[in-house]
Design a protein around this motif. Sequence first.
Motif, PDB file in Angstrom:
ATOM      1  N   UNK A   2       0.417  -0.832   0.009  1.00 10.43           N
ATOM      2  CA  UNK A   2       0.008  -0.176   0.238  1.00 10.43           C
ATOM      3  C   UNK A   2       0.698   1.644  -0.259  1.00 10.43           C
ATOM      4  N   UNK A   3       0.700   2.356  -0.599  1.00 10.40           N
ATOM      5  CA  UNK A   3       1.261   3.353  -0.896  1.00 10.40           C
ATOM      6  C   UNK A   3      -0.126   4.481  -1.440  1.00 10.40           C
ATOM      7  N   UNK A  50      -5.909  15.703   3.924  1.00 11.61           N
ATOM      8  CA  UNK A  50      -6.536  14.886   3.687  1.00 11.61           C
ATOM      9  C   UNK A  50      -5.393  13.293   4.029  1.00 11.61           C
ATOM     10  N   UNK A  51      -3.943  13.685   4.027  1.00  8.66           N
ATOM     11  CA  UNK A  51      -3.286  13.103   4.379  1.00  8.66           C
ATOM     12  C   UNK A  51      -3.469  12.094   5.922  1.00  8.66           C
ATOM     13  N   UNK A  52      -3.366  13.844   6.406  1.00  9.43           N
ATOM     14  CA  UNK A  52      -4.091  13.527   8.090  1.00  9.43           C
ATOM     15  C   UNK A  52      -5.170  12.741   8.526  1.00  9.43           C
ATOM     16  N   UNK A  53      -5.976  12.935   7.343  1.00  8.12           N
ATOM     17  CA  UNK A  53      -7.296  12.436   8.091  1.00  8.12           C
ATOM     18  C   UNK A  53      -7.102  11.077   7.692  1.00  8.12           C
ATOM     19  N   UNK A  56      -1.375   8.595   8.204  1.00 10.86           N
ATOM     20  CA  UNK A  56      -1.147   7.663   6.980  1.00 10.86           C
ATOM     21  C   UNK A  56       0.574   8.711   7.611  1.00 10.86           C
ATOM     22  N   UNK A  57       1.462   7.686   6.829  1.00 15.56           N
ATOM     23  CA  UNK A  57       2.876   7.968   8.045  1.00 15.56           C
ATOM     24  C   UNK A  57       4.466   7.470   6.686  1.00 15.56           C
ATOM     25  N   UNK A  58       4.005   6.967   5.751  1.00 17.74           N
ATOM     26  CA  UNK A  58       4.586   6.696   4.945  1.00 17.74           C
ATOM     27  C   UNK A  58       4.412   7.675   3.795  1.00 17.74           C
ATOM     28  N   UNK A  96       5.074  20.386   4.831  1.00 14.51           N
ATOM     29  CA  UNK A  96       4.420  20.594   4.957  1.00 14.51           C
ATOM     30  C   UNK A  96       3.327  19.346   5.950  1.00 14.51           C
ATOM     31  N   UNK A  97       3.761  17.704   5.532  1.00 16.32           N
ATOM     32  CA  UNK A  97       3.655  16.220   5.559  1.00 16.32           C
ATOM     33  C   UNK A  97       4.955  15.626   7.072  1.00 16.32           C
ATOM     34  N   UNK A  98       5.685  16.777   6.968  1.00 14.32           N
ATOM     35  CA  UNK A  98       6.143  16.212   8.414  1.00 14.32           C
ATOM     36  C   UNK A  98       7.414  15.837   8.245  1.00 14.32           C
ATOM     37  N   UNK A  99       7.939  15.548   6.796  1.00 14.87           N
ATOM     38  CA  UNK A  99       8.841  14.873   6.216  1.00 14.87           C
ATOM     39  C   UNK A  99       8.681  13.541   5.769  1.00 14.87           C
ATOM     40  N   UNK A 100       7.484  13.618   5.212  1.00 17.37           N
ATOM     41  CA  UNK A 100       7.063  12.151   4.370  1.00 17.37           C
ATOM     42  C   UNK A 100       8.025  12.177   3.355  1.00 17.37           C
TER      43      UNK A 100
END
Length: 248
Positions: A2-3, A50-53, A56-58, A96-100
Amino acid sequence: MQIFGVDIGGSGIKGAPVDLDRGELTEERYKVLTPHPATPDAVADGVKEVVGHFGWTGPVGITFPGVVTGGATIRTAANVDKAWIDTDARALLGERLGGLPVTVLNDADAAGVAEMQFGAGRDRRGTVLLLTFGTGIGSALFADGELVPNTELGHLELNGHDAEKRASTKAKEDHELTWEQWAHRVQKYLAHVEMLFSPELFIIGGGVSRKADKFLPLIEGIEAEIVPAQLQNNAGIVGAAMRAAKSA
């Protein structure tokens, strides 16, 4: 495997985790409205939501409605704020995504890659052209399965205007066109593109692909086969995730 994939559009920002073995979303996609003005910071906040909903951390693949070079730099911004031009989108969105880990590519290219792997273009050789109809018109051109990136054929001139100003789904809504009237405009656009590239197959994507039965039968005089996208409006999300997995 999954990605996560995110599809930034002129009207909405949507995303979900993707099963890359099947080319399917593993959860119902989450969508927020594209901010207006669609500045880099405002859109980045939408992507973060959207990602934070999903917590997701990858790795994350993200599409952009314009030319993207080097997997990072935005060169055109027809349907979002012009402040995007020359922005390093990979750096901005990654921060913005914390370094992902972030991968960025053209939105129609992402949809095309997904359709060629899992949808209407699967196992098709020769010249294939996917066109996404929405706020604008996106394009993804393939020669024997190989992508020619950033074609942006929605900006071809048609009757003195950018083609997408005449034949996009937004144009249909803005001018209150019937399906028959709009199909006539799409037909003229397809004929122009066919004259230039002679594809064997047109794949019609974007949200309007769900209503293909209302306009595709009205299109005449095109030599190439014309089919609706099988992944419909999820193709960009799937293609973004595919590119992120490849980069990872």
